[in-house]
Structure formats: structure tokens, C-alpha cells
Design a protein around this motif. Structure first.
Motif, PDB file in Angstrom:
ATOM      1  N   GLY A  36       6.689 -18.168   2.109  1.00  0.00           N
ATOM      2  CA  GLY A  36       6.032 -16.869   2.222  1.00  0.00           C
ATOM      3  C   GLY A  36       5.000 -16.853   3.332  1.00  0.00           C
ATOM      4  O   GLY A  36       4.843 -17.826   4.055  1.00  0.00           O
ATOM      5  N   LEU A  37       4.410 -15.756   3.411  1.00  0.00           N
ATOM      6  CA  LEU A  37       4.261 -14.585   2.564  1.00  0.00           C
ATOM      7  C   LEU A  37       5.267 -13.521   2.995  1.00  0.00           C
ATOM      8  O   LEU A  37       5.139 -12.922   4.053  1.00  0.00           O
ATOM      9  N   HIS A  38       6.310 -13.289   2.185  1.00  0.00           N
ATOM     10  CA  HIS A  38       7.436 -12.450   2.551  1.00  0.00           C
ATOM     11  C   HIS A  38       7.318 -11.027   2.018  1.00  0.00           C
ATOM     12  O   HIS A  38       6.788 -10.809   0.939  1.00  0.00           O
ATOM     13  N   TYR A  39       7.874 -10.102   2.783  1.00  0.00           N
ATOM     14  CA  TYR A  39       8.016  -8.706   2.350  1.00  0.00           C
ATOM     15  C   TYR A  39       9.105  -8.068   3.190  1.00  0.00           C
ATOM     16  O   TYR A  39       9.580  -8.663   4.155  1.00  0.00           O
ATOM     17  N   GLN A  40       9.542  -6.863   2.781  1.00  0.00           N
ATOM     18  CA  GLN A  40      10.582  -6.146   3.510  1.00  0.00           C
ATOM     19  C   GLN A  40      10.118  -4.732   3.828  1.00  0.00           C
ATOM     20  O   GLN A  40       9.490  -4.078   3.004  1.00  0.00           O
ATOM     21  N   LEU A  41      10.447  -4.280   5.034  1.00  0.00           N
ATOM     22  CA  LEU A  41      10.264  -2.881   5.410  1.00  0.00           C
ATOM     23  C   LEU A  41      11.540  -2.122   5.067  1.00  0.00           C
ATOM     24  O   LEU A  41      12.598  -2.727   4.899  1.00  0.00           O
ATOM     25  N   ARG A  57      -0.060  -2.136   0.613  1.00  0.00           N
ATOM     26  CA  ARG A  57       0.030  -0.680   0.503  1.00  0.00           C
ATOM     27  C   ARG A  57      -1.256  -0.058   1.056  1.00  0.00           C
ATOM     28  O   ARG A  57      -2.319  -0.167   0.448  1.00  0.00           O
ATOM     29  N   ARG A  58      -1.150   0.589   2.194  1.00  0.00           N
ATOM     30  CA  ARG A  58      -2.324   1.142   2.882  1.00  0.00           C
ATOM     31  C   ARG A  58      -3.130   2.107   2.010  1.00  0.00           C
ATOM     32  O   ARG A  58      -4.340   2.193   2.151  1.00  0.00           O
ATOM     33  N   GLU A  59      -2.464   2.843   1.119  1.00  0.00           N
ATOM     34  CA  GLU A  59      -3.152   3.821   0.281  1.00  0.00           C
ATOM     35  C   GLU A  59      -3.778   3.191  -0.968  1.00  0.00           C
ATOM     36  O   GLU A  59      -4.471   3.858  -1.725  1.00  0.00           O
ATOM     37  N   SER A  60      -3.556   1.916  -1.183  1.00  0.00           N
ATOM     38  CA  SER A  60      -4.044   1.242  -2.385  1.00  0.00           C
ATOM     39  C   SER A  60      -5.519   0.872  -2.265  1.00  0.00           C
ATOM     40  O   SER A  60      -5.982   0.469  -1.194  1.00  0.00           O
ATOM     41  N   PRO A  61      -6.263   0.947  -3.369  1.00  0.00           N
ATOM     42  CA  PRO A  61      -7.655   0.471  -3.346  1.00  0.00           C
ATOM     43  C   PRO A  61      -7.742  -1.040  -3.133  1.00  0.00           C
ATOM     44  O   PRO A  61      -8.792  -1.556  -2.769  1.00  0.00           O
ATOM     45  N   ASP A  62      -6.622  -1.737  -3.321  1.00  0.00           N
ATOM     46  CA  ASP A  62      -6.585  -3.191  -3.136  1.00  0.00           C
ATOM     47  C   ASP A  62      -5.912  -3.614  -1.836  1.00  0.00           C
ATOM     48  O   ASP A  62      -5.542  -4.781  -1.671  1.00  0.00           O
ATOM     49  N   GLU A  95       6.871  -3.222  -5.362  1.00  0.00           N
ATOM     50  CA  GLU A  95       7.189  -2.964  -3.965  1.00  0.00           C
ATOM     51  C   GLU A  95       5.876  -2.754  -3.202  1.00  0.00           C
ATOM     52  O   GLU A  95       4.911  -2.230  -3.742  1.00  0.00           O
ATOM     53  N   GLY A  96       5.854  -3.170  -1.932  1.00  0.00           N
ATOM     54  CA  GLY A  96       4.668  -2.974  -1.105  1.00  0.00           C
ATOM     55  C   GLY A  96       3.727  -4.165  -1.095  1.00  0.00           C
ATOM     56  O   GLY A  96       2.617  -4.076  -0.575  1.00  0.00           O
ATOM     57  N   PHE A  97       4.167  -5.283  -1.650  1.00  0.00           N
ATOM     58  CA  PHE A  97       3.357  -6.505  -1.666  1.00  0.00           C
ATOM     59  C   PHE A  97       4.070  -7.606  -0.894  1.00  0.00           C
ATOM     60  O   PHE A  97       5.302  -7.676  -0.899  1.00  0.00           O
ATOM     61  N   ALA A 114      -3.393  -8.880  10.835  1.00  0.00           N
ATOM     62  CA  ALA A 114      -3.775  -7.864  11.812  1.00  0.00           C
ATOM     63  C   ALA A 114      -2.597  -7.439  12.692  1.00  0.00           C
ATOM     64  O   ALA A 114      -2.531  -6.291  13.135  1.00  0.00           O
ATOM     65  N   GLU A 115      -1.659  -8.353  12.973  1.00  0.00           N
ATOM     66  CA  GLU A 115      -0.520  -8.074  13.853  1.00  0.00           C
ATOM     67  C   GLU A 115       0.720  -7.581  13.099  1.00  0.00           C
ATOM     68  O   GLU A 115       1.647  -7.062  13.707  1.00  0.00           O
ATOM     69  N   ALA A 116       0.753  -7.766  11.799  1.00  0.00           N
ATOM     70  CA  ALA A 116       1.963  -7.541  11.003  1.00  0.00           C
ATOM     71  C   ALA A 116       2.390  -6.072  10.993  1.00  0.00           C
ATOM     72  O   ALA A 116       1.567  -5.173  11.015  1.00  0.00           O
ATOM     73  N   ASP A 117       3.707  -5.882  10.971  1.00  0.00           N
ATOM     74  CA  ASP A 117       4.293  -4.553  10.763  1.00  0.00           C
ATOM     75  C   ASP A 117       4.189  -4.283   9.269  1.00  0.00           C
ATOM     76  O   ASP A 117       4.963  -4.830   8.491  1.00  0.00           O
TER      77      ASP A 117
END
Length: 184
Positions: free
Chosen positions: A59-64, A87-92, A117-119, A179-182
Motif C-alpha cells: 500500500g497505500l492503494h486506492y482506485q480512481l 475524500r475531500r469533503e470528509s471532516p477526516d 470507498e474513497g480511502f 501532495a502529488e497524488a491524484d
């Protein structure tokens, strides 16, 4: 089945009931109705299982485009499992939490970890070997696969490496910083 909130919004620890006698034990690990009644996904489309040696860090893996929620269980060994809220809209947003996962926790209970999803997700093997099984809410989508570096300075995750250098895949070595991640 006990559903436990964690420090990250929407990430849950799940403790199925174990029924045992002198022959062994039985537990229902997934039930569509019980999951749906607790606001968890009632359908999974893929099961993945990994076997890893001590010091392997995945990891740290995720999918778009086709993000995967994951229901994670450590079948053997001991892992330190990490979820990072992307998740940009998340408080976390940008926060992470880690969980010690074993076949039975220190209190003798079964535990599964629900990561929506979104993690981003990753884990470090702390035992000699470990087998991890996880169910996903969407199929693997290679074109959307992304990775945040495990040692990202912004996230500053204190992996319990105990003086060892983790073994990571070539793909994970090419991961981007937070900072660079999509991000989704």
C-alpha cells in the motif's frame, strides 16, 4: 454482530459472534441483511487473498473512477492495517488510523475492518507470515489504480517497523506523495 466506530468517520470494526464448544467454533462473517441494517454494503463483487512474509508492506492503494470499499480480515498472523481518508469533503480528509488485526484479537474476538470507498489502504506484516482476505465492493480497475507512498511525510504514519526496512513492491515504490497524488 457488533459494529464499532473508529477514529475515522465511516471506517468500522466488525466483531462477529463466535459460537463454540469442545469441537471448535463457528461464526457468520457476512450476512447481507445484517450488513444492510447497519448501513454497510450488502453486496461484494470480488474476494482477494494475500500471503506475505514478515516486513512486507503493501500500500497505500486506492482506485480512481471505480473505487473499492474493502472488508478486511486477517486469517493468519498479525498485520498493522492502515486506512487513509482521501475524500475531500470528509471532516477526516488526510487523516489516517491503524488497526492491529489478527485471526482473534487479544480478547479472543474475531475482527473485520470495513474501509469504505474513497480511502487508501495498506498493511504491514508483523508476524513471520500473514494471510489477509478482503472482499471488495467493485472489481479491480487497473487503469484507475493509484498508490500513496507508505512513508509520505505529510501523513507521517509511524509504521511499527522495529528497526527493519519494509519489503515493498516495485509498483508501490513508485507511489506518489499525498501532495502529488491524484485524489478522488
Amino acid at each position: 454482530m457488533q459494529i464499532i466506530d473508529t477514529p475515522l468517520f465511516d471506517v468500522k470494526l466488525i466483531r462477529p459472534r463466535r459460537f463454540g464448544d469442545d469441537r471448535g467454533w463457528f461464526a457468520e462473517m457476512f450476512n447481507t441483511q445484517a450488513f444492510a441494517a447497519n448501513g454497510l454494503p450488502a453486496q461484494f463483487v470480488q474476494d482477494n487473498q494475500s500471503f506475505s512474509a514478515k516486513g512486507v508492506l503493501r500500500g497505500l492503494h486506492y482506485q480512481l473512477e471505480r473505487p473499492q470499499g474493502k472488508l478486511v480480515r486477517c486469517l493468519s498472523g498479525h498485520i498493522w492495517d492502515v486506512a487513509v481518508d482521501l475524500r475531500r469533503e470528509s471532516p477526516d480528509f488526510g487523516k489516517w488510523a491503524a488497526f492491529d488485526l489478527k485471526p482473534l484479537n487479544d480478547a479472543g474476538e474475531l475482527e473485520l475492518l470495513w474501509i469504505p470507498e474513497g480511502f487508501a489502504h495498506g498493511f504491514l506484516v508483523l508476524s513471520e507470515t500473514a494471510e489477509v482476505l478482503y472482499k471488495t465492493t467493485d472489481l479491480y480497475h487497473p487503469l484507475g489504480e493509484r498508490c500513496v507512498k507508505w512513508d509520505d511525510p505529510t501523513l507521517a504514519i509511524p509504521w511499527p517497523l522495529e528497526g527493519i526496512t519494509p519489503s515493498i513492491s516495485g509498483k508501490d515504490a513508485l507511489g506518489k506523495t499525498f501532495a502529488e497524488a491524484d485524489l478522488p
